[in-house]
Every structure is written in C-alpha cells, then in structure tokens.
Design an enzyme around this catalytic site. Structure first.
Site, mmCIF file in Angstrom:
data_model
loop_
_atom_site.group_PDB
_atom_site.id
_atom_site.type_symbol
_atom_site.label_atom_id
_atom_site.label_comp_id
_atom_site.label_asym_id
_atom_site.label_seq_id
_atom_site.Cartn_x
_atom_site.Cartn_y
_atom_site.Cartn_z
ATOM 1 N N GLU A 1 -19.052 27.722 -0.720
ATOM 2 C CA GLU A 1 -20.090 26.704 -0.487
ATOM 3 C C GLU A 1 -19.993 26.110 0.922
ATOM 4 O OE1 GLU A 1 -22.588 26.824 -2.554
ATOM 5 O OE2 GLU A 1 -23.250 25.687 -0.827
HETATM 6 C C1 LIG Z 1 -14.499 33.228 -5.351
HETATM 7 C C2 LIG Z 1 -15.650 33.172 -4.385
HETATM 8 C C3 LIG Z 1 -16.918 32.886 -4.863
HETATM 9 C C4 LIG Z 1 -18.006 32.867 -3.994
HETATM 10 N N1 LIG Z 1 -19.264 32.669 -4.494
HETATM 11 C C5 LIG Z 1 -20.335 32.872 -3.678
HETATM 12 C C6 LIG Z 1 -21.664 32.870 -4.212
HETATM 13 O O1 LIG Z 1 -21.882 32.630 -5.416
HETATM 14 N N2 LIG Z 1 -22.694 33.134 -3.368
HETATM 15 C C7 LIG Z 1 -22.507 33.409 -2.047
HETATM 16 O O2 LIG Z 1 -23.493 33.660 -1.343
HETATM 17 N N3 LIG Z 1 -21.254 33.402 -1.499
HETATM 18 C C8 LIG Z 1 -20.186 33.149 -2.290
HETATM 19 N N4 LIG Z 1 -18.911 33.159 -1.763
HETATM 20 C C9 LIG Z 1 -18.746 33.412 -0.328
HETATM 21 C C10 LIG Z 1 -18.281 32.176 0.423
HETATM 22 O O3 LIG Z 1 -19.303 31.239 0.523
HETATM 23 C C11 LIG Z 1 -17.749 32.664 1.792
HETATM 24 O O4 LIG Z 1 -16.538 33.331 1.545
HETATM 25 C C12 LIG Z 1 -17.584 31.522 2.769
HETATM 26 O O5 LIG Z 1 -18.826 30.999 3.149
HETATM 27 C C13 LIG Z 1 -16.829 31.967 4.041
HETATM 28 O O6 LIG Z 1 -17.360 33.145 4.563
HETATM 29 P P1 LIG Z 1 -16.365 34.366 4.892
HETATM 30 O O7 LIG Z 1 -15.574 34.651 3.683
HETATM 31 O O8 LIG Z 1 -17.144 35.470 5.479
HETATM 32 O O9 LIG Z 1 -15.370 33.783 5.960
HETATM 33 P P2 LIG Z 1 -15.652 33.712 7.555
HETATM 34 O O10 LIG Z 1 -17.020 33.208 7.816
HETATM 35 O O11 LIG Z 1 -15.254 35.009 8.165
HETATM 36 O O12 LIG Z 1 -14.619 32.582 7.988
HETATM 37 C C14 LIG Z 1 -13.228 32.828 8.243
HETATM 38 C C15 LIG Z 1 -12.634 31.553 8.861
HETATM 39 O O13 LIG Z 1 -13.273 31.280 10.116
HETATM 40 C C16 LIG Z 1 -13.869 29.989 10.103
HETATM 41 N N5 LIG Z 1 -15.135 30.041 10.806
HETATM 42 C C17 LIG Z 1 -16.144 30.947 10.667
HETATM 43 N N6 LIG Z 1 -17.150 30.643 11.490
HETATM 44 C C18 LIG Z 1 -16.813 29.543 12.173
HETATM 45 C C19 LIG Z 1 -17.424 28.750 13.181
HETATM 46 N N7 LIG Z 1 -18.655 28.998 13.631
HETATM 47 N N8 LIG Z 1 -16.742 27.690 13.670
HETATM 48 C C20 LIG Z 1 -15.524 27.395 13.208
HETATM 49 N N9 LIG Z 1 -14.890 28.096 12.259
HETATM 50 C C21 LIG Z 1 -15.516 29.160 11.755
HETATM 51 C C22 LIG Z 1 -14.036 29.623 8.623
HETATM 52 O O14 LIG Z 1 -14.042 28.232 8.416
HETATM 53 C C23 LIG Z 1 -12.842 30.307 7.998
HETATM 54 O O15 LIG Z 1 -11.713 29.502 8.101
HETATM 55 C C24 LIG Z 1 -17.805 33.117 -2.609
HETATM 56 C C25 LIG Z 1 -16.516 33.365 -2.133
HETATM 57 C C26 LIG Z 1 -15.448 33.412 -2.992
HETATM 58 C C27 LIG Z 1 -14.084 33.722 -2.440
#
Ligand SMILES: Cc1cc2nc3c(=O)[nH]c(=O)nc-3n(C[C@H](O)[C@H](O)[C@H](O)COP(=O)(O)OP(=O)(O)OC[C@H]3O[C@@H](n4cnc5c(N)ncnc54)[C@H](O)[C@@H]3O)c2cc1C
Length: 571
Positions: free
Chosen positions: A430
């Site tokens: 989220e």
């Molecule tokens: C169990 C689970 C359930 C989920 N359910 C859903 C769902 O129902 N629907 C859905 O659409 N998604 C869902 N997600 C996805 C979730 O919302 C994403 O994992 C989350 O938004 C982070 O994206 P990412 O995993 O690609 O991490 P990344 O975006 O790659 O982030 C990695 C790290 O870099 C940081 N970061 C990234 N960009 C920036 C920036 N611009 N500035 C500073 N820091 C940054 C982040 O804070 C994080 O610490 C789920 C994830 C999990 C694990």
C-alpha cells in the site's frame, strides 16, 4: 491465547480523545447514535473474539494454495468469512443506498483494527473490498455501481487492487498493462500484475479486480493510466454469474508471513473490463481506493500490535524467572523492570497509533459530512502518518512481544512470532512507508504547511488548557509541538526536495511521536487519577523525547547523506 476485543478502549478514545461526537452530530451520521455505536463495537468485538481469532493460526500453518488453477484458502477461512459477510462486517462505512450501514469511517477503522488483531490474513480480503467500494462510490457509473456495489457490500463478491507489475512497484507510472476498446463500451485488458492480494480464493463466488492499464493513445507515466473493473466471472444484468473472464492465477508467492492471504501473480489475456472514472484518469480513481486502504493498513498495524501485546502480557504474567524485590511482587517476569518497560512501551505506543488512526477516520468523516476544505486537508495530512506509524508500531510491538517471551518467542509454538512475520509486510504494501513519508513532506506540504500548522495550533491550545492541572505532562507536549513547528517551517522553506526527502521518514515518525503525546495528554486529562494518566506519564516522559533526535535528523538535509558515495557503501 484468546483475543480480547478492546471495546472499552474504543469507547474511551471516541469519547475523550478523538471526539467522535462531532461526527455523529452531523446529519450524514445521524443514525450513528451512542446506542448504535456501542452495539456495533460490542458485536464486532464478539465476532472477532469468538469466530475470527480462532482461525488465525490456521492462516500460518495451513497456507493458501493453488490447486489446478484454483486457490484454496486456509482451514476455517471460508466459514469465518461467511460470518463476516452475514454480519455485515465487510463494509460498515459503505453507503446505505446499496446496502451498507453508512457508519463513520472512524467506526470502520475500529472494526478493522479488531479484525486485524483476530486474523490479519483474512482481514486483508474485506479491507480491499472496502477500498474498492469507496472507489466505485466516487467514480463508478450508476449502471456499474447498481450491479457491483450490492454484491461487494454484502460480501458475496470481493474486490482486489491491481497496480503492481514486475517493473512497476513504487513507480506505478511504469505500468504496461493494456486496454483496447471492444466497441461495445467494454475493454479488453491484457498484461501481468504481481503480488495481487486475494487475487483468487474460495471464500466468495466472484472476485472483482480493479486494474490499472493503458489505453492505446495513452501518455507515458501515471497520466496515461486508466482504471478498469475486471471480474473473474462476468455478471449478467440480474447479478447472477455469467461466463468466466479471460484471466488466471499464474502462481502464488511464498512469503515471510501472512500465509493465509493468497498473493497472486495474475495474467489478463484480453479480459473484459469496464472503465471506472475517466479515460486516463485512472490514478485519480485508484487513489480513492489507495487512501482508504492506507488508513486500513495503518489500522492493521495497530490491531496486530494489540494482539501481540495481549499475547505477551498473558505469557509474562504466567512466566516466573528470578525474583523481583519490588513490594507486592507477583513472582512473574512482569515484575522485572525491563519487562515492565517493554510492556508499557508496547501499550503506550499502541494507544498512540490507535488514536492517530481514529483521528484520521474522524477527519475523513468530517470532510464528507461538512465538505469543508480544512477537514479534507487534515485527512490528507494524517493518512500517511496513520499508515506508516500504525504499521511501524505493529512491527515494533510484535518484535518486542517476541522479546518478552524469551526463547519461547522464537519458537513457533506460542504464536508470538506469527504476529511479527504477518505484520512485517504492512510497512511495504500500500505504498512503502518511505513513500508515505515522501508524500508527507512533499504533496502534503504543498499548502505551505497550513494543515500541519492548524493541527499544531490545536495541540498547543489544548496543552495550554491542561497546563494548570498537569504541568508535568502539558509542558513537554507544548515544547515538542514547538520543535515540530520549527521543523515544518524548515521543510516548507526548503525548496530542494531531496533535502526534504532525506529526512522524511524521521520527520514522519517525529510528527507521530508528538501527536501521540497530544492524544495521551487528552487521555490523562479525562482520567487524571486512572491508568490512562499513568500510561500518558510513561509515554510523555520516556517515549516523546525521541522526537528531538528524529526531528533533528529530519532537518539534516541531504548533503552528508550523498557525501557517502556508492563506493563508500560498498567499501
Ligand atoms: C504480500 C504483498 C501483498 C501485496 N498486495 C498487493 C496488491 O494487492 N496489489 C498491488 O497492486 N500490489 C500489491 N503489493 C505490492 C506492493 O504494493 C509493492 O511491493 C510496494 O508498492 C513496493 O514496490 P516494490 O516491491 O516494487 O519495491 P520497490 O518499488 O522496488 O522499492 C524498493 C525500495 O526502494 C524504495 N523506493 C522505491 N522508489 C523510491 C523513491 N522514488 N524514493 C525513495 N525510495 C524509493 C522503497 O521504499 C523500498 O524501500 C503487495 C506486496 C506484497 C509483498
């Protein structure tokens, strides 16, 4: 260890700390009389204790699984979900027009808190449905809403949110899923979405996916995203289920925790969908769902914190180890100063995080009821704080809960570890907490800090009235608010966004610490001789001072941070 719903705590918070009365005196919430609120809290608490909490362990030991393309959920989930749907607990804040209770969001937040403590994996399912209902109420056409809302509100169908793709996580604008017009008002949606919570299951008959995708002429980035309702089974006009849509679950993720919540990789292959909101206006419409879910996820953190605290307290009361010399010692480890400190911190932080979440709910309700821009701005300001502080509190408290158990916290038998493993993801999904903090120091400060200053004025005014009878508590809260005010001034005067972002997470946590001080002070004022005042004293004298370090960190800028080079990091 049975769960006890904190119904009395909610009553106290609503009456003395977040002033639910201002909400229920509005015409929009006239049905939410004191009797109704009491009955709702009591009955929701009973369902959580007796029906939902007994299924929590199965969510860990008997994970959701994919069998021949169909998801099977943990033992007991189907029956527990049915009880939620029958009781009308899926969407207590949904509008009455389509069968909802039309209760305040603050009440829904309390119910979500209790459900999360009882079984976080299962609660995520109705939480997503609630967000979807909110988005449809704001953006759906009359026709679409007439078909979907009654089924979602009754819990017969459930909702999901589909943003994430392998290359589009925090950067939602990088999404590539496509939507082509079919020429009959519907669209053919194609692409892969990952991590879709409750993407498929066997607890309800239909799964309704809200999917962000791009129309053929779409601009790059978030401005080119549109939102589509893509159901698993395409409903007939009378709401009965029609043919299966062209979508499937590719696989389920294996996770650190939250095993009872199926996290799916979804493939859409020309699946039929219907536009929600305007073409290219998908991110705006999805934000309605996301804001709802952000507060909901904050409440998840608070609920798990409470569950973990109750668990740890019960264990500590039962475990004896060494002897404490304090007068009236019971012989249990609760008498050791360090264990008492851990338990008091857990309780005081849970109270603060819960108050912030409920205050956010109240601001949403007041904004809806009055249409006043100040309340809308307050709700916008509090949402990232409620999400991030609620979930950080969930993680910290669950972690401390393991510690209170000693070795028994590290073995799975007691269930203490499950709280920690389950709640860990709430800081990630989220919108990660880092993204929440950036939102707070950027978008939420675009008003020049006006909403923040209005809240700080309110805190200082209260602290001034409390100064006469409890100066030892009121003065530190007033001082902390001044430090926060200086930090907000620094932020809005700092044009370099990277300098703001560098300290955004400590800023959010420092802001939450001060808010926690305010809500504890209100509690102490209402119960000056009772346990609330004693807990407030602990929070204000021992936890509130953390704001000094956090806010100094927030004002540190980015130069020294970027002076550490990637090579330094690797050295
Ligand atoms: C169990 C689970 C359930 C989920 N359910 C859903 C769902 O129902 N629907 C859905 O659409 N998604 C869902 N997600 C996805 C979730 O919302 C994403 O994992 C989350 O938004 C982070 O994206 P990412 O995993 O690609 O991490 P990344 O975006 O790659 O982030 C990695 C790290 O870099 C940081 N970061 C990234 N960009 C920036 C920036 N611009 N500035 C500073 N820091 C940054 C982040 O804070 C994080 O610490 C789920 C994830 C999990 C694990």
């Amino acid at each position: 260890m049975p769960y006890t719903a904190p119904v009395a705590d909610f009553r106290f918070l609503f009456e003395h700390v977040v002033d639910l009365g201002q909400v229920t005196s509005q015409d929009r919430y006239a049905d939410a009389t004191a009797d109704v609120i009491d009955a709702i809290l009591t009955e929701a608490g009973r369902v959580c204790e007796e029906v939902i909490a007994p299924t929590r362990r199965a969510g860990d030991t008997d994970p959701a699984r994919l069998e021949n393309g169909v998801v099977r959920t943990s033992k007991g989930f189907k029956e527990a979900y049915a009880a939620l749907a029958e009781g009308g607990w899926v969407a207590v804040a949904a509008g009455q027009e389509h069968g909802g209770m039309g209760l305040p969001q603050a009440m829904a937040t309390a119910v979500n808190d209790m459900l999360s403590a009882a079984n976080l994996s299962l609660q995520l399912c109705p939480l997503l449905t609630q967000g979807q209902i909110d988005a449809l109420e704001a953006w759906g056409t009359e026709e679409l809403n007439a078909l979907y809302l009654p089924k979602l509100i009754s819990g017969e169908w459930t909702g999901t949110m589909n943003l994430t793709e392998p290359q589009a996580g925090s950067d939602v604008g990088a999404a590539r899923a496509k939507a082509e017009p079919n020429g009959d008002g519907s669209f053919a949606v194609s692409g892969q979405k990952i991590y879709i919570s409750w993407g498929d299951h066997d607890v309800a008959e239909n799964v309704c996916h809200l999917v962000l995708a791009r129309l053929p002429d779409a601009a790059p980035g978030t401005k080119g995203l549109s939102l589509f309702m893509v159901p698993k089974y395409i409903p007939n006009e009378d709401g009965s289920l029609g043919p299966a849509n062209d979508l499937r679950v590719v696989s389920l993720e294996e996770k650190l925790g939250l095993h009872g919540s199926p996290t799916a990789v979804m493939e859409y292959d020309g699946a039929k969908g219907w536009l929600v909101g305007e073409e290219h206006g998908g991110i705006k419409a999805m934000f309605t769902m996301m804001n709802n879910a952000r507060l909901g996820v904050g409440a998840q953190g608070v609920g798990v914190a409470d569950g973990a605290y109750q668990h740890a307290l019960a264990y500590a009361q039962d475990r004896s180890q060494g002897k404490s010399k304090i007068e009236g010692a019971t012989g249990s480890i609760v008498d050791h100063a360090d264990v008492r400190r851990m338990l008091a911190s857990m309780k005081a932080d849970t109270f603060a995080a819960r108050a912030i979440a409920l205050a956010c709910g109240v601001a949403i309700d007041m904004s809806r009821a009055t249409g006043e821009a100040e309340w809308e701005a307050r709700a916008q300001l509090l949402t990232p704080i409620a999400k991030a502080f609620g979930t950080e509190t969930g993680i910290r408290v669950a972690n401390e809960g393991v510690q209170v158990h000693g070795g028994m916290g590290f073995v799975e038998e007691t269930g203490a570890a499950q709280f920690l493993r389950d709640v860990r993801v709430t800081a990630i999904y989220e919108g990660t907490n880092g993204i929440q903090a950036m939102d707070l120091v950027a978008r939420k400060m675009m008003d020049g800090g006006e909403a923040a200053f209005a809240l700080l004025d309110e805190i200082e005014a209260f602290a001034e009235t409390a100064r006469a009878d409890m100066p030892d508590l009121a003065e530190p809260v007033w001082q902390a608010t001044e430090t926060l005010r200086e930090t907000v001034e620094w932020l809005v005067a700092t044009e370099d966004m990277n300098a703001r972002f560098a300290g955004s997470m400590p800023f959010l946590m420092g802001f939450a610490r001060v808010l926690g001080g305010y809500y504890h002070l209100r509690a102490a004022k209402a119960d000056p001789e009772g346990s609330h005042a004693r807990l407030a004293r602990f929070y204000i004298t021992r936890l509130l001072p953390e704001h000094t370090g956090l806010l100094a960190h927030a004002r540190g800028g980015a130069d020294d941070l970027y002076a550490i080079t990637p090579d330094d990091l690797a050295a």
